[in-house]
Design a protein around this motif. Structure first.
Motif, PDB file in Angstrom:
ATOM      1  N   GLY B 510       0.803  -1.220   0.000  1.00 50.57           N
ATOM      2  CA  GLY B 510       0.000   0.000   0.000  1.00 50.57           C
ATOM      3  C   GLY B 510       0.833   1.267   0.000  1.00 50.57           C
ATOM      4  N   LYS B 511       2.096   1.125   0.443  1.00 47.23           N
ATOM      5  CA  LYS B 511       2.946   2.323   0.449  1.00 47.23           C
ATOM      6  C   LYS B 511       3.483   2.599  -0.949  1.00 47.23           C
ATOM      7  N   ASN B 512       3.894   3.823  -1.144  1.00 46.25           N
ATOM      8  CA  ASN B 512       4.411   4.180  -2.449  1.00 46.25           C
ATOM      9  C   ASN B 512       5.898   3.838  -2.530  1.00 46.25           C
ATOM     10  N   HIS B 513       6.289   3.412  -3.705  1.00 50.91           N
ATOM     11  CA  HIS B 513       7.669   2.985  -3.941  1.00 50.91           C
ATOM     12  C   HIS B 513       8.649   4.114  -3.620  1.00 50.91           C
ATOM     13  N   TYR B 514       8.261   5.323  -4.033  1.00 53.03           N
ATOM     14  CA  TYR B 514       9.187   6.449  -3.839  1.00 53.03           C
ATOM     15  C   TYR B 514       9.229   6.903  -2.383  1.00 53.03           C
ATOM     16  N   GLU B 515       8.212   6.520  -1.688  1.00 55.37           N
ATOM     17  CA  GLU B 515       8.187   6.830  -0.257  1.00 55.37           C
ATOM     18  C   GLU B 515       9.144   5.866   0.446  1.00 55.37           C
ATOM     19  N   VAL B 516       9.156   4.629  -0.034  1.00 51.30           N
ATOM     20  CA  VAL B 516      10.017   3.614   0.561  1.00 51.30           C
ATOM     21  C   VAL B 516      11.478   3.839   0.143  1.00 51.30           C
ATOM     22  N   PHE B 517      11.651   4.219  -1.111  1.00 55.53           N
ATOM     23  CA  PHE B 517      13.013   4.478  -1.608  1.00 55.53           C
ATOM     24  C   PHE B 517      13.093   5.909  -2.144  1.00 55.53           C
ATOM     25  N   PRO B 518      13.206   6.876  -1.234  1.00 57.72           N
ATOM     26  CA  PRO B 518      13.254   8.254  -1.720  1.00 57.72           C
ATOM     27  C   PRO B 518      14.508   8.497  -2.570  1.00 57.72           C
ATOM     28  N   GLU B 519      15.500   7.596  -2.436  1.00 58.30           N
ATOM     29  CA  GLU B 519      16.756   7.832  -3.142  1.00 58.30           C
ATOM     30  C   GLU B 519      16.663   7.547  -4.635  1.00 58.30           C
ATOM     31  N   LEU B 520      15.546   6.967  -5.079  1.00 54.24           N
ATOM     32  CA  LEU B 520      15.436   6.622  -6.494  1.00 54.24           C
ATOM     33  C   LEU B 520      15.495   7.892  -7.333  1.00 54.24           C
ATOM     34  N   ASN B 521      16.370   7.882  -8.314  1.00 52.14           N
ATOM     35  CA  ASN B 521      16.546   9.109  -9.084  1.00 52.14           C
ATOM     36  C   ASN B 521      15.612   9.190 -10.270  1.00 52.14           C
ATOM     37  N   GLU B 522      15.712  10.303 -10.983  1.00 52.89           N
ATOM     38  CA  GLU B 522      14.810  10.571 -12.102  1.00 52.89           C
ATOM     39  C   GLU B 522      14.957   9.520 -13.179  1.00 52.89           C
ATOM     40  N   TYR B 523      16.168   9.025 -13.341  1.00 51.18           N
ATOM     41  CA  TYR B 523      16.422   8.036 -14.399  1.00 51.18           C
ATOM     42  C   TYR B 523      15.570   6.786 -14.131  1.00 51.18           C
ATOM     43  N   ILE B 524      15.629   6.358 -12.891  1.00 50.48           N
ATOM     44  CA  ILE B 524      14.870   5.148 -12.533  1.00 50.48           C
ATOM     45  C   ILE B 524      13.379   5.413 -12.619  1.00 50.48           C
ATOM     46  N   ARG B 525      13.000   6.598 -12.200  1.00 55.31           N
ATOM     47  CA  ARG B 525      11.569   6.931 -12.269  1.00 55.31           C
ATOM     48  C   ARG B 525      11.082   6.953 -13.711  1.00 55.31           C
ATOM     49  N   SER B 526      11.975   7.372 -14.618  1.00 57.02           N
ATOM     50  CA  SER B 526      11.574   7.401 -16.019  1.00 57.02           C
ATOM     51  C   SER B 526      11.402   5.973 -16.545  1.00 57.02           C
ATOM     52  N   ILE B 527      12.208   5.039 -16.021  1.00 55.75           N
ATOM     53  CA  ILE B 527      12.038   3.626 -16.408  1.00 55.75           C
ATOM     54  C   ILE B 527      10.657   3.151 -15.975  1.00 55.75           C
ATOM     55  N   HIS B 528      10.300   3.496 -14.736  1.00 58.72           N
ATOM     56  CA  HIS B 528       8.987   3.098 -14.226  1.00 58.72           C
ATOM     57  C   HIS B 528       7.887   3.621 -15.137  1.00 58.72           C
ATOM     58  N   LYS B 529       8.065   4.877 -15.554  1.00 58.40           N
ATOM     59  CA  LYS B 529       7.027   5.479 -16.396  1.00 58.40           C
ATOM     60  C   LYS B 529       6.890   4.705 -17.700  1.00 58.40           C
ATOM     61  N   PHE B 544      23.066   1.022  -7.534  1.00 55.88           N
ATOM     62  CA  PHE B 544      21.922   1.584  -6.802  1.00 55.88           C
ATOM     63  C   PHE B 544      22.488   2.165  -5.519  1.00 55.88           C
ATOM     64  N   GLU B 545      22.535   3.496  -5.509  1.00 59.60           N
ATOM     65  CA  GLU B 545      23.155   4.135  -4.369  1.00 59.60           C
ATOM     66  C   GLU B 545      22.137   4.345  -3.279  1.00 59.60           C
ATOM     67  N   ARG B 546      22.487   3.866  -2.085  1.00 55.34           N
ATOM     68  CA  ARG B 546      21.570   3.975  -0.963  1.00 55.34           C
ATOM     69  C   ARG B 546      21.644   5.357  -0.356  1.00 55.34           C
ATOM     70  N   LEU B 547      20.667   5.654   0.427  1.00 53.77           N
ATOM     71  CA  LEU B 547      20.661   6.952   1.113  1.00 53.77           C
ATOM     72  C   LEU B 547      21.896   7.106   1.973  1.00 53.77           C
ATOM     73  N   ASP B 548      22.348   6.018   2.560  1.00 50.75           N
ATOM     74  CA  ASP B 548      23.503   6.108   3.447  1.00 50.75           C
ATOM     75  C   ASP B 548      24.807   6.115   2.660  1.00 50.75           C
ATOM     76  N   ASP B 552      24.860  -0.574  -3.921  1.00 48.97           N
ATOM     77  CA  ASP B 552      24.482  -1.943  -4.209  1.00 48.97           C
ATOM     78  C   ASP B 552      24.411  -2.115  -5.716  1.00 48.97           C
ATOM     79  N   TRP B 553      24.627  -3.327  -6.107  1.00 46.99           N
ATOM     80  CA  TRP B 553      24.471  -3.636  -7.530  1.00 46.99           C
ATOM     81  C   TRP B 553      23.238  -4.484  -7.697  1.00 46.99           C
ATOM     82  N   VAL B 554      22.456  -4.143  -8.671  1.00 44.05           N
ATOM     83  CA  VAL B 554      21.158  -4.788  -8.813  1.00 44.05           C
ATOM     84  C   VAL B 554      20.966  -5.273 -10.246  1.00 44.05           C
ATOM     85  N   ARG B 555      20.476  -6.474 -10.341  1.00 43.68           N
ATOM     86  CA  ARG B 555      20.045  -6.978 -11.651  1.00 43.68           C
ATOM     87  C   ARG B 555      18.529  -6.948 -11.590  1.00 43.68           C
TER      88      ARG B 555
END
Lengths: 147, 1153
Positions: B510-529, B544-548, B552-555
Motif C-alpha cells: 500500500g505504500k508508495n515505492h518512492y516513499e520507501v526508496f526516496p533515493e530513487l533518481n529521475e532516471y529510474i523513475r523514467s524507467i517506471h514510467k 543503486f546508491e543507498r541513502l547512506d 548496491d548492484w542490482v540486476r
C-alpha cells in the motif's frame, strides 16, 4: 426375445461358463430376464442398440451386466470403458466376472468404472454361491439409479 | 352506642307507655284525607316537607317538628363505598310558623344512630312499630339512661323540649329520614297522638319516596341533557316527522350548522336530497321497525370536503336517537394505512429479494423469494424457525445481532450469513434487518431483506483463494519480487525483497515505492514510467546508491501487468541484489590477477640475474597488486656487515634505480625479529618513530606509515620489501598473503643472485675451484639426469628454434616406440596426431603466451597406432632460447576403460530392456495361464458337480467316487495354478521396502491362519523378534507359508510345539521356526525348496509343493538365504536369513522363473 424384459446381460465367450452361470442363477429364479452375449462387439451392439440390435429400445437399460474380460473381438476392458464413458449407459452397473485374478486387470477395471470385480472360482459350489449372491445383490438388494 | 341498647330501649319505651291517652281527640279519617291531599298537592320535596311540618304543628298543636331526609346517592362511576355521598335535607319548624334552620345542618349523628342501628344482633329491626322513641319527661328519663340516650335527651331538652318523639321514616326497609315532634310541655304525648303520628308518617313516607324519585329523575334528566350537550359525540333526536327534536353542540359542529338551523326543522329541509340516500333508508327502517343499527356514513360537505361518521341509531319514544362519532381522521389513516399496506404487501410478496416480517411475538412471515432461496415452500417455512434454517456456524452471530436489534441497541443490522438449503447445501445471504417502531418507541415488527449472494461469495472465495495463492507465490518466491499498481504503490512483495533491500519487516503493502526508496533518481523513475506505459525493461547490472551512501548492484527486470486485455494495472519488478556476487566475482578476478602476476613475477625472478634486476621486475608490476602504497622499494640487507642499501624504488608508477643509497638497519626495527620473518609495521610514523636517522630516511619517502617485509631464505635475511604510505593504512590478510608470497620468491631469487655475484666476485677463487666445481656439477648433472630419467612420465624439452626435442627421457621415445636417435629427429607434427592441426598450434601458442598449458591429445606411434596422451607443458627460456617442457602421460588405457565402461553401460541398458520385455511377456503369459487354464477346469468341475447333483441317482457308489475324484482334482489343479501364479508374481513384482515389526507380524499371522482349537493345542513360542526392513507383503507370505507348514506337519503329533526365534550375526538376521512334527530326511534337504518338490504324499499331508519355493524366492530377493534341518519323526527347523541393512543390497528382479 423380448428385449424389454432383460434385466441381466451376461457377456461370456466360454459356453460352459455361460451355462454354469445360467444354471446357478436359474436355481435361484434369477435367470428369467437374461441374455448371454458371446463377444465384446456383440455386447457393445446390444448396449448401444447397433448392428443386429439396432431396433432395440434404447431407453431400456438392464439392471446389471456381468462382463468377462478375455473376450473375442473387443476386450472386456474396452467394452467396460465404452459403456462407462457414455452418459446414456454409464449408470448401468457392470460387474467384471473373470477367471483372471491378475492385479493390473483389477486396477484397470476399477479405473474404468467397474462396479465390482469378481473372480470365478474353479470349484462349482463356490461358483454357484458367487453367482447367486451377485444375482440377488444386483437384482434385489441394489437400488437402481432412477433414469 | 349500643352494647346493651335493648334494655335502654325498653326503659325509654316504658315511659311512653305509662300514660297513654284514653279518649280519642282526633278525627283520624279526616286528618288522613287532609294529609293525603296535602301530599298529592306537592311536587317538590322541600314543599312537601315544609307543608307536612305545618300540618303536624297545626294538627297536634305542638311546639316544633323537625324532619330530616337522608338520601344516599351512589356515584355510578365510583362504586366503592368510600365515594358514597350522603345528602341530608333538614327542615325544622316552630309553632310560630317561622321556618328556622337548626344550628346544625342535620340531626346529630347519635340521633341517627339511635334510630337506625342495623348492626345490633338482638335488635329486631327498625321497621318495627315500637321503634319509636319518645319521652314525656326528658329530664326524668335522662336520669336513668345510658350515655347515648342521655346525649339525645340533653340535646332536645336544650332546644326546649320536655316531651318529644323520634320516628323513623322508611321506604320499605331502607331509611329515608327521621322525624321529630316535640313540645315544651311535660306529659304532652299520649298513645292516640303517637298512633296518629305513625299513620301520618306512613303517608309521608310514601310522599317523600315519590318526590324523591321524581326529584332524582329530574336530576338525572338534567344531568343527561347536560352530558348530551357537552358530549364530543354528536347526539340528536329526530322525531317521527323527521324533525330535529334535540341536537347537541357536536352535531351542530359535525353538520356545520347552528343549533337553530336544525332544531324544529326536518332533515329534508336542512339537507335537501337526504331522503334519497342509503342512510335515510336505514333511518326509515329503524324508525319503522323500531330496531337499532350502526352504520358508517360518508358525508360530503358543500365545499366538497368530506367526512366519515360512525352512526349509532337507536329508537327512542320520541323517534330516533342518533349518536354520531366523527371518524374522518381514523378513516383517513385507515385508508392511508390500507394503501400503504397494499403497497407493502405487493412489494413484500413479489420482491425478488427475500423478505421477512417478524412480529415481536416471534410470529414470522416470509415471501416467496426467500422460500425459493432456501428451497422450501412457504407452507414448509411456516413450520420452521430462523434457528432451524440458519447455518449452525452462523447461529451465534445471527442471534447476537438479532438480540441487539430487539433490545433496541440498534435499529438496523446488516450481515452476511449462511442458511441451510432444504437440500443441505449452504446458501450465502446478505441480510439487512430493521426495526419498525411506533411513536412511543415500542417495537412493531422487524423487517428483513435477504439477498442470495452464494454465487458472489463463491466467486469471491475463488478470487480470494487465487489471490491468496498468488500472494503466497509472490511472498515465497525465491527472488525479490514486488508488484505495484499504476501509481507505484506496493501490491505484493516477496520476503526476499524485504531481505534484499534491507526493508524493515513492517508491511509496505500500500505504500508508495518512492516513499520507501526516496533515493530513487529521475532516471529510474523514467524507467517506471515507460514500463507503466507498456515497456519491458531490464538491466544485468545497475548501481543503486543507498541513502547512506552505500552502493548496491542490482540486476532487475520490470514489466507491466495487465488488469485486462488493454489496461495496464501496474508493474512487476523482479530484481536481485547482486552486490555480493559482483564483489566475489571481482575478488575472484583480483585473485586470478594476483595469481597471474605472481606467476609472472616468478618467471621474471627466475630469469633475472642481478638483485637490481629482480627488484626492478618486481616493482614494475607490484602496484597492480598493492595500489594502496605510493612508494615501494626493495632493500638489500647484509646483516653481518650491518648494512642495508636500496636497490630500487617505485615512486608512484616510476621505477628508480638507486645506487649506494645506504640506510640504517634501525628502519627495520628489531633485526632479530625481522630475520625471523616478522614484518615491521609502523602505522603512525610520528608517534612511533623517534630515531632521527630513521626519521630522516622516512622523510625522503614522505611516509606517514610503512611496512617492511623481510626477505628471508634458509634463515638468512637477504633484504626487505618496503611499502611506504602517505596515509596510515592497514593491509588486508589477502594483500599480506600476496606480499609474503612475492617476498618469498624474491628472497630466493635475491639469495641466488647474491650467490652468483659472489661467484663472479670471487672469480679467481672460482677458477681454483673449477675442477672441484665441475666434478660437483657432474654429480649434479647426473642427479638431474637421473631425476629426468626416473620420472614416471615421459618428459621432453622441445626447442622452439629447431622444432625438435633437444632433451627427453627414455620414457618419451619408448612411449612412441622410437629409439633415442629416431626420436631426436622427429618434428612435432610427426608426433601430434590431432585431427585438427590447428588445435596443436593453439596449444603451443597458449604455452608460449601464458607459460603453461594442460590438455589431452593423441600421439602417433611409430607403428602407426595412436595413443591418448595427457600433456602438461610449460615454457622455459634458457639463455634467450625458448623451450617447451612437456610431460606426457599415456592415458590410452584409461580412455579405453572409459570406453569399455560406456559400452558395458549401454549393454546393461539393452539387457535391462530385454529383461523388461521378457517380464512383460511373462506377465501376459501368466495372465493367459490364469485365465485359460482355469476356464476348462471350472467347466470340468462344474459339470461333474451338476452330473453328481442331477444324475447322482443313476450312478452307483463307484461312479460317485469317480465324480468326487474329478472334482477334488480340479480343485487341486486350480490351487496349483494359483500357487504357481503367485510364485511367478513374487519374482516379478517390484519390492516396496518398509519397516516391518516381525513380532507383530508373526503373532497376527498365527492368529489369522490357525483356528482357535488348534491354537489351544499348539505350544507356540515366539521370542522377541526385531524390526526389519523388507517388503511387508512378501515377508508376510514367507511367514504364512512357514507357519502354515509347521502347523500342518505337527497336526498328527500329540503335543505340537512350534518355536520361532532369531539371531543377529554380522549384520544378518537369521529367523528360525522349529517344530516337533513329521520332520524329513536330510538326504532330500536340497529338494525342499524346489518347485513342486514334495517329501510327503498327498495322503500324509496335502500341498502343491510351491510354498517353500515361494519362501526361497522371496528370501533370495531380499538378499537372504533359506535352509532347513530335520529328522523324520522328530521335527524340522526352517531358517531364513535377511541382511539387516537391506537398503544396501540392490533390489533386483528375479530372472529365473
Amino acid at each position: 426375445m423380448n428385449y424389454t424384459e432383460v434385466e441381466i446381460i451376461i457377456v461370456e465367450d466360454t459356453p460352459e461358463d455361460a451355462e454354469l452361470m445360467l444354471m446357478s442363477l436359474r436355481k435361484n429364479m434369477l435367470a428369467n430376464d437374461l441374455i448371454v452375449l458371446e463377444d465384446g462387439q456383440e455386447a457393445l451392439d446390444y448396449v448401444f442398440c447397433e448392428g443386429k440390435y439396432s431396433s432395440r429400445n434404447k431407453k431400456l437399460l438392464p439392471k446389471v451386466i456381468f462382463l468377462d474380460l478375455k473376450l473375442p473381438k473387443v476386450h472386456g476392458l474396452d467394452v467396460l470403458k465404452k459403456i462407462k464413458s457414455d452418459t446414456r449407459t454409464a449408470k448401468i452397473p457392470v460387474v467384471i466376472v473373470t477367471s483372471s485374478s491378475e492385479d493390473p486387470d483389477v486396477l484397470k477395471a476399477y479405473e474404468y468404472g467397474a462396479n465390482s470385480y469378481v473372480v470365478k472360482p474353479v470349484d462349482f459350489s463356490s461358483f454357484k454361491n458367487t453367482m447367486t449372491e451377485l444375482g440377488s445383490y444386483w437384482l434385489v438388494i441394489n437400488k437402481e439409479p432412477i433414469p | 352506642m349500643g352494647k346493651n341498647k335493648d334494655s335502654k330501649f325498653k326503659k325509654f319505651k316504658s315511659i311512653g307507655n305509662d300514660k297513654p291517652g284514653t279518649t280519642p281527640v282526633f278525627n283520624d279519617l279526616e286528618i288522613s284525607e287532609k294529609f293525603l291531599r296535602l301530599i298529592n298537592g306537592c311536587n317538590l320535596l322541600e314543599d312537601l316537607l315544609e307543608r307536612s311540618l305545618d300540618f303536624i304543628l297545626e294538627t297536634f298543636e305542638c311546639t316544633s317538628s323537625w324532619i330530616e331526609v337522608i338520601k344516599e346517592e351512589v356515584n355510578p362511576y365510583f362504586q366503592d363505598g368510600a365515594n358514597t355521598r350522603t345528602i341530608t335535607r333538614c327542615v325544622y319548624r316552630n309553632s310560630d310558623r317561622s321556618i328556622s334552620q337548626m344550628d346544625e345542618n342535620c340531626m346529630p349523628s347519635f340521633v341517627n344512630e339511635l334510630i337506625f342501628n342495623p348492626t345490633s344482633p338482638s335488635d329486631p329491626g327498625i321497621a318495627e312499630d315500637n321503634h319509636i322513641f319518645w319521652t314525656n319527661n326528658a329530664g326524668e328519663t335522662a336520669k336513668s339512661s345510658g350515655d347515648s340516650e342521655k346525649a339525645a335527651l340533653k340535646f332536645f331538652r336544650e332546644k326546649g323540649f320536655e316531651t318529644f318523639a323520634l320516628l323513623p321514616l322508611l321506604s320499605g326497609r331502607e331509611p329515608l329520614g327521621i322525624m321529630m315532634v316535640g313540645d315544651n310541655r311535660l306529659e304532652w304525648l299520649n298513645a292516640e297522638k303517637l298512633g296518629l303520628l305513625k299513620r301520618i308518617i306512613h303517608k309521608l313516607e310514601i310522599g317523600i319516596s315519590r318526590l324523591m324519585s321524581l326529584e332524582s329523575l329530574r336530576e338525572s334528566e338534567k344531568r343527561y341533557r347536560n352530558t348530551l350537550d357537552n358530549m364530543l359525540e354528536g347526539c340528536q333526536i329526530i322525531g317521527y316527522d323527521w324533525r330535529y327534536l334535540y341536537v347537541n353542540d357536536s352535531v351542530a359542529g359535525h353538520g356545520r350548522k347552528s343549533k337553530a338551523e336544525l332544531l324544529g326543522h326536518t332533515m329534508m329541509e336542512v339537507y335537501p336530497g337526504i331522503d334519497e340516500t342509503e342512510l335515510f333508508k336505514t333511518l326509515q327502517k329503524c324508525m319503522h321497525d323500531r330496531v337499532a343499527r350502526r352504520v358508517e356514513n360518508h358525508f360530503v360537505y358543500p365545499d366538497d370536503s368530506d367526512g366519515w361518521f360512525d352512526l349509532s341509531i337507536q329508537p327512542v319514544p320520541e323517534g330516533l336517537f342518533l349518536l354520531s362519532i366523527d371518524i374522518t381522521d381514523r378513516k383517513k389513516i385507515e385508508k392511508a394505512l390500507q394503501s400503504s399496506e397494499a403497497k407493502f404487501r405487493s412489494v413484500f410478496d413479489n420482491s425478488v429479494i427475500g423478505k421477512s416480517l417478524t412480529q415481536p411475538t416471534g410470529e414470522l412471515e416470509v415471501n416467496r423469494a426467500f422460500a425459493q432461496m432456501v428451497g422450501y415452500t412457504l407452507e414448509e417455512l411456516n413450520n420452521k424457525t430462523w434457528s432451524e434454517i440458519t447455518h449452525p456456524d452462523d447461529l451465534e452471530k445471527s442471534k447476537k445481532l438479532t438480540d441487539e436489534l430487539l433490545t433496541g441497541k440498534t435499529d438496523t443490522i446488516r450481515m452476511k450469513k449462511r442458511y441451510t438449503h432444504k437440500n443441505g447445501s449452504v446458501v450465502w445471504v446478505d441480510v439487512g434487518s430493521s426495526v419498525q417502531r411506533d411513536a412511543e418507541g415500542k417495537v412493531l415488527f422487524h423487517i428483513t431483506s435477504m439477498r442470495d449472494i452464494s454465487e458472489q461469495v463463491k466467486a469471491e472465495e475463488k478470487l480470494r483463494t487465487s489471490e491468496q495463492r498468488l500472494k503466497l507465490f509472490v511472498e515465497h518466491a525465491p527472488a525479490a519480487i514486488a508488484m505495484f499498481d499504476n501509481e507505484m504503490n506496493y501490491i505484493a512483495v516477496s520476503r526476499r525483497y524485504y531481505k534484499d533491500y534491507q526493508l524493515k519487516d513492517d508491511d509496505i503493502i500500500g505504500k508508495n515505492h518512492y516513499e520507501v526508496f526516496p533515493e530513487l533518481n529521475e532516471y529510474i523513475r523514467s524507467i517506471h514510467k515507460r514500463c507503466l506505459a507498456g515497456a519491458t525493461e531490464s538491466s544485468e547490472e545497475d548501481p543503486f546508491e543507498r541513502l547512506d551512501g552505500s552502493m548496491d548492484w542490482v540486476r532487475w527486470e520490470m514489466h507491466p501487468w495487465y488488469e485486462n486485455k488493454n489496461r495496464i494495472g501496474g508493474v512487476i519488478l523482479f530484481s536481485e541484489v547482486i552486490t555480493e556476487r559482483k564483489r566475489s566475482r571481482e575478488k575472484l578476478n583480483k585473485y586470478n590477477q594476483q595469481l597471474e602476476f605472481l606467476h609472472d613475477i616468478d618467471t621474471a625472478i627466475l630469469e633475472s640475474k642481478s638483485p637490481q634486476e629482480i627488484a626492478t621486475v618486481v616493482l614494475k608490476d607490484i602496484r597492480i597488486l598493492i595500489p594502496e602504497s605510493q612508494r615501494i622499494s626493495v632493500t638489500e640487507i647484509y646483516v653481518e656487515e650491518n648494512k642495508a642499501s636500496l636497490l630500487a624504488l617505485l615512486d608512484h608508477d616510476k621505477v628508480k634505480y638507486m645506487s649506494d643509497s645506504e640506510l640504517p638497519l634501525a628502519v627495520f626495527g628489531d633485526i632479530d625479529k625481522f630475520t625471523n620473518g616478522e614484518v615491521h609495521l609502523i602505522t603512525d610514523v610520528e608517534k612511533q618513530v623517534s630515531d632521527p636517522r630513521v626519521l630522516k630516511h622516512l622523510k625522503a619517502f614522505r611516509a606517514k606509515s610503512y611496512l617492511n617485509v623481510p626477505l628471508v631464505v634458509g634463515g638468512e635475511l637477504v633484504g626487505s620489501l618496503n611499502f611506504a604510505m602517505e596515509n596510515p593504512i592497514h593491509f588486508s590478510d589477502d594483500t599480506m598473503k600476496v606480499i609474503r608470497r612475492i617476498a618469498h620468491q624474491m628472497a630466493i631469487a635475491l639469495s641466488q643472485a647474491r650467490m652468483l655475484e659472489k661467484i663472479q666476485g670471487y672469480a679467481s677463487y672460482l677458477e681454483q675451484m673449477v675442477e672441484e666445481r665441475t666434478a660437483e656439477l657432474a654429480v649434479s648433472e647426473m642427479r638431474y639426469k637421473q631425476l629426468f630419467e626416473q620420472a614416471p612420465d615421459a618428459i621432453g624439452l622441445f626447442d622452439m628454434k629447431t622444432g625438435k626435442f633437444s632433451e627427453f627421457n627414455s620414457k618419451a621415445h619408448e612411449m612412441l616406440g622410437y629409439t633415442r636417435k629416431e626420436f631426436a629427429k622427429l618434428s612435432l607434427s610427426e608426433i601430434e596426431a590431432l585431427e585438427n592441426k590447428k588445435d596443436a598450434e593453439l596449444h603451443v601458442n597458449k604455452i608460449l603466451r601464458s607459460g603453461t598449458d594442460e590438455f589431452e591429445t593423441k600421439h602417433r606411434l611409430k607403428s602407426g597406432e595412436f595413443i591418448n596422451v595427457h600433456v602438461t607443458a610449460s615454457r622455459i627460456d634458457i639463455d634467450g632460447r625458448t623451450y617447451i617442457l612437456s610431460i606426457w602421460n599415456d592415458i590410452t588405457r584409461r580412455k579405453r576403460q572409459e570406453k569399455a565402461i560406456r559400452i558395458l553401460n549401454e549393454d546393461l541398458r539393452y539387457r535391462q530392456q530385454q529383461l523388461e520385455d521378457a517380464n512383460q511377456e511373462l506377465e501376459s503369459f501368466a495372465y493367459s495361464v490364469s485365465h485359460d487354464l482355469r476356464a476348462p477346469l471350472r467347466a470340468i468341475n462344474g459339470f461333474t458337480q451338476v452330473l453328481l447333483d442331477e444324475y447322482g441317482v443313476l450312478l452307483d457308489e463307484e461312479g460317485k467316487r469317480i465324480g468326487d475324484t474329478i472334482i477334488r482334482n480340479t480343485k487341486k489343479m486350480g490351487q496349483l495354478i494359483d500357487d504357481l501364479l503367485q510364485f511367478s508374481r513374487m519374482g516379478r513384482t517390484s519390492m516396496t521396502l518398509l519397516r516391518v515389526n516381525m513380532q507383530h507380524m508373526v503373532q497376527s499371522i498365527y492368529e489369522d491362519i490357525v483356528d482357535t482349537d488348534d491354537r489351544k493345542r499348539i505350544d507356540f513360542i515366539v521370542s522377541d523378534l526385531p524390526e526389519i526392513i523388507a517388503d511387508k507383503k512378501m515377508i508376510r507370505q514367507v511367514w504364512v507359508n512357514l507357519i502354515g507348514n509347521a502347523v500342518k506337519f505337527t497336526s498328527k503329533v500329540k503335543h505340537p510345539k512350534i518355536e520361532i526365534s532369531y539371531e543377529n550375526k554380522k549384520g544378518i538376521y537369521t529367523f528360525r521356526i522349529k517344530d516337533n512334527g513329521a520332520g524329513f530326511n536330510m538326504d532330500y534337504a536340497d529338494k525342499l525348496f524346489g518347485v513342486f518338490q514334495r517329501l510327503h504324499s498327498q495322503k500324509e499331508f496335502e500341498g502343491t509343493g510351491v510354498g517353500l519355493a515361494l519362501v526361497k524366492r522371496i528370501v533370495n530377493r531380499h538378499g537372504g538365504n533359506c535352509f532347513a534341518e530335520g529328522e523324520p519323526g522328530k521335527g524340522a527347523t526352517f531358517c531364513f536369513s535377511l541382511p539387516i541393512n537391506i537398503g544396501e543390497i540392490s533390489v533386483h528382479t528375479d530372472k529365473n522363473i
